[in-house]
Motif scaffolding. Structure first.
Motif, short mmCIF file in Angstrom:
data_model
loop_
_atom_site.label_atom_id
_atom_site.label_comp_id
_atom_site.label_asym_id
_atom_site.label_seq_id
_atom_site.Cartn_x
_atom_site.Cartn_y
_atom_site.Cartn_z
N SER A 171 16.31 55.20 58.04
CA SER A 171 15.67 54.18 56.89
C SER A 171 16.13 54.57 55.46
N ALA A 172 15.85 55.90 55.24
CA ALA A 172 16.31 56.36 53.94
C ALA A 172 17.75 56.48 53.59
N MET A 173 18.69 56.60 54.55
CA MET A 173 20.16 56.49 54.59
C MET A 173 20.38 54.89 54.29
N ARG A 174 19.77 54.23 54.90
CA ARG A 174 20.15 52.41 54.82
C ARG A 174 19.91 52.21 53.47
N TRP A 175 18.75 52.48 52.71
CA TRP A 175 18.61 52.25 51.50
C TRP A 175 19.44 52.83 50.56
N LEU A 176 20.01 54.13 50.70
CA LEU A 176 20.93 55.03 49.90
C LEU A 176 22.24 54.09 50.00
N LEU A 177 22.55 53.84 51.10
CA LEU A 177 23.76 52.96 51.50
C LEU A 177 23.80 51.73 50.71
N VAL A 178 22.67 50.92 50.73
CA VAL A 178 22.57 49.60 50.09
C VAL A 178 22.54 49.76 48.50
N GLY A 179 22.17 50.78 48.06
CA GLY A 179 22.06 51.10 46.42
C GLY A 179 23.48 51.41 46.16
N ALA A 180 24.32 52.26 46.80
CA ALA A 180 25.56 52.49 46.75
C ALA A 180 26.53 51.23 46.75
N VAL A 181 26.20 50.32 47.60
CA VAL A 181 27.08 49.30 47.86
C VAL A 181 26.89 48.31 46.56
N VAL A 182 25.42 48.16 46.28
CA VAL A 182 25.22 47.24 44.87
C VAL A 182 25.86 47.88 43.76
N ALA A 183 25.56 49.37 43.41
CA ALA A 183 26.31 50.02 42.39
C ALA A 183 27.88 49.69 42.23
N GLY A 184 28.48 49.90 43.55
CA GLY A 184 30.04 49.53 43.57
C GLY A 184 30.27 48.45 43.30
N VAL A 185 29.64 47.33 43.43
CA VAL A 185 29.90 45.84 43.41
C VAL A 185 29.73 45.83 41.73
N ALA A 186 28.75 46.35 41.15
CA ALA A 186 28.42 46.03 39.71
C ALA A 186 29.60 46.80 38.75
N VAL A 187 29.99 48.02 39.10
CA VAL A 187 31.09 48.57 38.57
C VAL A 187 32.32 47.95 38.64
N GLY A 188 32.64 47.33 40.12
CA GLY A 188 34.00 46.71 40.23
C GLY A 188 33.95 45.34 39.39
N ALA A 189 32.68 44.71 39.29
CA ALA A 189 32.98 43.47 38.52
C ALA A 189 33.01 43.64 36.78
N CYS A 190 32.37 44.70 36.54
CA CYS A 190 32.66 45.15 35.08
C CYS A 190 34.25 45.56 35.08
N LEU A 191 34.80 46.53 35.95
CA LEU A 191 36.07 46.44 35.77
C LEU A 191 37.20 45.54 35.93
N GLY A 192 36.72 44.55 36.70
CA GLY A 192 37.33 43.19 36.89
C GLY A 192 37.45 42.43 35.49
N VAL A 193 36.31 42.35 34.91
CA VAL A 193 36.03 41.61 33.59
C VAL A 193 36.88 42.19 32.50
N VAL A 194 37.09 43.68 32.46
CA VAL A 194 37.84 44.35 31.30
C VAL A 194 39.26 43.98 31.78
#
Length: 118
Positions: free
Chosen positions: A10-33
């Motif tokens: 359960s802890a790993m699942r939330w850690l994985l979800v957090g990593a995916v959300v952070a990756g999408v946010a960073v990717g979106a920012c890089l795409g805009v730049v």
């Protein structure tokens, strides 16, 4: 022991979800730049040159366009960018009613092109 693995999973699942959300946010920012600063975005000062004061004023551009199409009168003029050059696009009309668009370099005052409107 089964409870331990369940809690760990359960802890790993939330850690994985957090990593995916952070990756999408960073990717979106890089795409805009990348889009904002990529090739052709503001290359050679194209859109930014419209912000700076042109080398010639509107009336000078209109006078130049009228001289390019003898006997015409200027109807309108607007600042635009054409092939990475800031130009005044001046609409002129002849006494016969034929309309032309004359592009005048906004920095040098040279005529860049003349096109007849249909």
């Amino acid at each position: 022991m089964g409870t331990f693995f369940r809690h760990a999973a359960s802890a790993m699942r939330w850690l994985l979800v957090g990593a995916v959300v952070a990756g999408v946010a960073v990717g979106a920012c890089l795409g805009v730049v990348a889009v904002a600063t990529g090739p052709g975005a503001y290359e050679d000062g194209a859109p930014w040159s419209l912000v700076a004061a042109p080398g010639i004023d509107r009336q000078t551009a209109m006078d130049t366009a009228v001289a390019e199409v003898p006997g015409s009168r200027a109807v309108s003029a607007e600042l635009d960018s054409e092939r990475h050059i800031t130009v005044w696009e001046v609409e002129v009309v002849t006494p016969d009613g034929v309309e032309y668009e004359v592009s005048v370099d906004a920095n040098t005052g040279a005529v860049v092109g003349t096109a007849e409107h249909d």
